[in-house]
Design a protein around this motif. Structure first.
Motif, PDB file in Angstrom:
ATOM      1  N   SER A  31      44.405 -25.512   0.429  1.00 53.54           N
ATOM      2  CA  SER A  31      44.709 -26.820   0.688  1.00 53.54           C
ATOM      3  C   SER A  31      45.629 -27.390  -0.446  1.00 53.54           C
ATOM      4  N   PRO A  32      46.041 -28.594  -0.068  1.00 51.86           N
ATOM      5  CA  PRO A  32      47.012 -29.412  -1.208  1.00 51.86           C
ATOM      6  C   PRO A  32      45.705 -30.044  -2.040  1.00 51.86           C
ATOM      7  N   ALA A  33      45.955 -30.685  -2.956  1.00 51.20           N
ATOM      8  CA  ALA A  33      45.045 -31.126  -3.968  1.00 51.20           C
ATOM      9  C   ALA A  33      44.491 -32.438  -3.461  1.00 51.20           C
ATOM     10  N   PHE A  34      43.171 -32.602  -3.173  1.00 47.55           N
ATOM     11  CA  PHE A  34      42.568 -33.754  -2.699  1.00 47.55           C
ATOM     12  C   PHE A  34      42.466 -34.804  -3.893  1.00 47.55           C
ATOM     13  N   HIS A  35      42.521 -36.289  -3.785  1.00 50.43           N
ATOM     14  CA  HIS A  35      42.424 -37.118  -4.629  1.00 50.43           C
ATOM     15  C   HIS A  35      41.497 -38.279  -4.156  1.00 50.43           C
ATOM     16  N   VAL A  48      31.847 -30.438   0.546  1.00 49.21           N
ATOM     17  CA  VAL A  48      33.134 -30.017   1.349  1.00 49.21           C
ATOM     18  C   VAL A  48      32.685 -29.661   2.788  1.00 49.21           C
ATOM     19  N   ARG A  49      33.160 -30.040   3.510  1.00 51.27           N
ATOM     20  CA  ARG A  49      33.148 -29.585   5.180  1.00 51.27           C
ATOM     21  C   ARG A  49      34.376 -28.697   5.476  1.00 51.27           C
ATOM     22  N   THR A  50      34.172 -27.577   6.006  1.00 52.71           N
ATOM     23  CA  THR A  50      35.164 -26.772   6.752  1.00 52.71           C
ATOM     24  C   THR A  50      34.784 -26.484   8.008  1.00 52.71           C
ATOM     25  N   THR A  51      35.756 -26.148   8.866  1.00 49.58           N
ATOM     26  CA  THR A  51      35.823 -25.693  10.138  1.00 49.58           C
ATOM     27  C   THR A  51      36.956 -24.904  10.535  1.00 49.58           C
ATOM     28  N   ALA A  52      36.696 -23.816  10.970  1.00 48.38           N
ATOM     29  CA  ALA A  52      38.025 -22.693  11.248  1.00 48.38           C
ATOM     30  C   ALA A  52      37.331 -21.547  12.071  1.00 48.38           C
ATOM     31  N   LYS A  53      38.300 -20.969  12.910  1.00 49.06           N
ATOM     32  CA  LYS A  53      37.851 -19.838  13.956  1.00 49.06           C
ATOM     33  C   LYS A  53      38.687 -18.712  13.787  1.00 49.06           C
ATOM     34  N   ALA A  54      38.178 -17.669  13.562  1.00 53.89           N
ATOM     35  CA  ALA A  54      38.614 -16.251  13.475  1.00 53.89           C
ATOM     36  C   ALA A  54      38.912 -15.632  14.596  1.00 53.89           C
ATOM     37  N   THR A  55      40.166 -14.740  14.514  1.00 55.18           N
ATOM     38  CA  THR A  55      40.384 -14.055  15.623  1.00 55.18           C
ATOM     39  C   THR A  55      39.459 -12.580  16.117  1.00 55.18           C
ATOM     40  N   ALA A  80      31.074 -17.290   5.608  1.00 55.20           N
ATOM     41  CA  ALA A  80      31.165 -16.526   6.921  1.00 55.20           C
ATOM     42  C   ALA A  80      30.976 -15.186   6.501  1.00 55.20           C
ATOM     43  N   THR A  81      29.975 -14.377   7.063  1.00 56.89           N
ATOM     44  CA  THR A  81      29.654 -12.940   6.690  1.00 56.89           C
ATOM     45  C   THR A  81      29.685 -12.058   7.753  1.00 56.89           C
ATOM     46  N   GLY A  82      30.405 -10.922   7.997  1.00 57.43           N
ATOM     47  CA  GLY A  82      30.413  -9.949   8.858  1.00 57.43           C
ATOM     48  C   GLY A  82      30.673 -10.214  10.172  1.00 57.43           C
ATOM     49  N   ALA A  83      29.721 -10.289  11.086  1.00 56.73           N
ATOM     50  CA  ALA A  83      30.097 -10.318  12.618  1.00 56.73           C
ATOM     51  C   ALA A  83      30.488 -11.731  12.958  1.00 56.73           C
ATOM     52  N   SER A  84      30.500 -12.623  12.132  1.00 61.77           N
ATOM     53  CA  SER A  84      30.821 -13.986  12.414  1.00 61.77           C
ATOM     54  C   SER A  84      32.255 -13.969  12.815  1.00 61.77           C
ATOM     55  N   THR A  85      32.673 -14.990  14.011  1.00 59.99           N
ATOM     56  CA  THR A  85      33.961 -15.475  14.226  1.00 59.99           C
ATOM     57  C   THR A  85      34.211 -16.897  13.771  1.00 59.99           C
ATOM     58  N   ASN A  86      33.147 -17.665  13.453  1.00 63.61           N
ATOM     59  CA  ASN A  86      33.164 -18.922  12.974  1.00 63.61           C
ATOM     60  C   ASN A  86      33.144 -19.395  11.501  1.00 63.61           C
ATOM     61  N   ILE A  87      33.995 -19.968  10.859  1.00 66.35           N
ATOM     62  CA  ILE A  87      33.769 -20.241   9.525  1.00 66.35           C
ATOM     63  C   ILE A  87      33.508 -21.610   9.594  1.00 66.35           C
ATOM     64  N   LYS A  88      32.101 -22.018   9.087  1.00 74.17           N
ATOM     65  CA  LYS A  88      31.915 -23.496   9.361  1.00 74.17           C
ATOM     66  C   LYS A  88      30.705 -23.707   8.020  1.00 74.17           C
ATOM     67  N   THR A  89      31.046 -24.709   7.247  1.00 77.21           N
ATOM     68  CA  THR A  89      30.031 -25.206   6.516  1.00 77.21           C
ATOM     69  C   THR A  89      29.981 -26.846   6.792  1.00 77.21           C
ATOM     70  N   ILE A 121      39.257 -29.536   6.891  1.00 75.81           N
ATOM     71  CA  ILE A 121      38.654 -29.380   5.406  1.00 75.81           C
ATOM     72  C   ILE A 121      38.444 -30.933   5.045  1.00 75.81           C
ATOM     73  N   THR A 122      37.485 -31.302   4.668  1.00 76.51           N
ATOM     74  CA  THR A 122      37.069 -32.413   4.357  1.00 76.51           C
ATOM     75  C   THR A 122      36.475 -32.425   2.910  1.00 76.51           C
ATOM     76  N   ALA A 123      36.622 -33.222   2.159  1.00 73.16           N
ATOM     77  CA  ALA A 123      36.196 -33.127   0.725  1.00 73.16           C
ATOM     78  C   ALA A 123      35.492 -34.597   0.439  1.00 73.16           C
ATOM     79  N   TYR A 124      34.341 -34.662  -0.037  1.00 73.84           N
ATOM     80  CA  TYR A 124      33.557 -36.103  -0.397  1.00 73.84           C
ATOM     81  C   TYR A 124      33.578 -36.296  -1.541  1.00 73.84           C
ATOM     82  N   ALA A 125      33.789 -37.392  -2.162  1.00 75.19           N
ATOM     83  CA  ALA A 125      33.496 -37.600  -3.928  1.00 75.19           C
ATOM     84  C   ALA A 125      32.882 -39.157  -3.732  1.00 75.19           C
ATOM     85  N   ALA A 126      32.438 -39.296  -5.194  1.00 72.15           N
ATOM     86  CA  ALA A 126      32.069 -40.622  -5.401  1.00 72.15           C
ATOM     87  C   ALA A 126      33.156 -41.123  -6.565  1.00 72.15           C
ATOM     88  N   VAL A 127      33.797 -42.071  -6.364  1.00 72.86           N
ATOM     89  CA  VAL A 127      34.786 -42.586  -7.143  1.00 72.86           C
ATOM     90  C   VAL A 127      34.069 -43.254  -8.051  1.00 72.86           C
TER      91      VAL A 127
END
Length: 131
Positions: A31-35, A48-55, A80-89, A121-127
């Protein structure tokens, strides 16, 4: 793709595979640097929230760094581990002490050559307030 050497009479074939001398080429996203819209202010990076899909099946980790620290020692967690095709937190909690102005993330495939597409990809912070 083939190319010819003008003076040598040689014909060269460029790489067209998925490995480097039989070693799989790993897929990753950096990612670029989040600020958090406040690059000049300190903040506590919370989640951090991530969403991705594997082939195909994939194992993947998410690495992160605060304030451009040494890349050889990231903080890491599995997404994500092993048999998963989804990458999600769903708002993965970052470690205590994740304080600084910038957050960088790297999503890394750790098994074979499976490709993936990053949707979010979303990052959450308390400024932190000025004192």
């Amino acid at each position: 793709f083939f190319a010819a050497g003008a003076n040598s009479g040689m014909i060269y074939k460029l790489d067209d595979g998925t490995s480097d001398n039989e070693t799989a080429i790993a897929t990753y996203y950096k990612s670029p640097a989040f600020h958090a819209n406040a690059p000049e202010r300190d903040k506590q990076w919370k989640k951090v929230r991530t969403t991705a899909k594997a082939t195909g099946s994939i194992s993947a980790t998410l690495n992160y760094w605060v304030d451009f620290v040494d890349r050889s020692d990231p903080r890491t967690f599995s997404v994500a581990t092993g048999a998963s095709t989804n990458i999600k937190t769903d708002r993965q909690l970052l470690e205590q002490g994740s304080n600084g102005r910038y957050l960088e993330l790297s999503l890394n495939q750790t098994n074979g050559t499976t490709d993936f597409q990053v949707y979010d990809i979303t990052a959450y912070a308390a400024v932190k307030e000025d004192v």
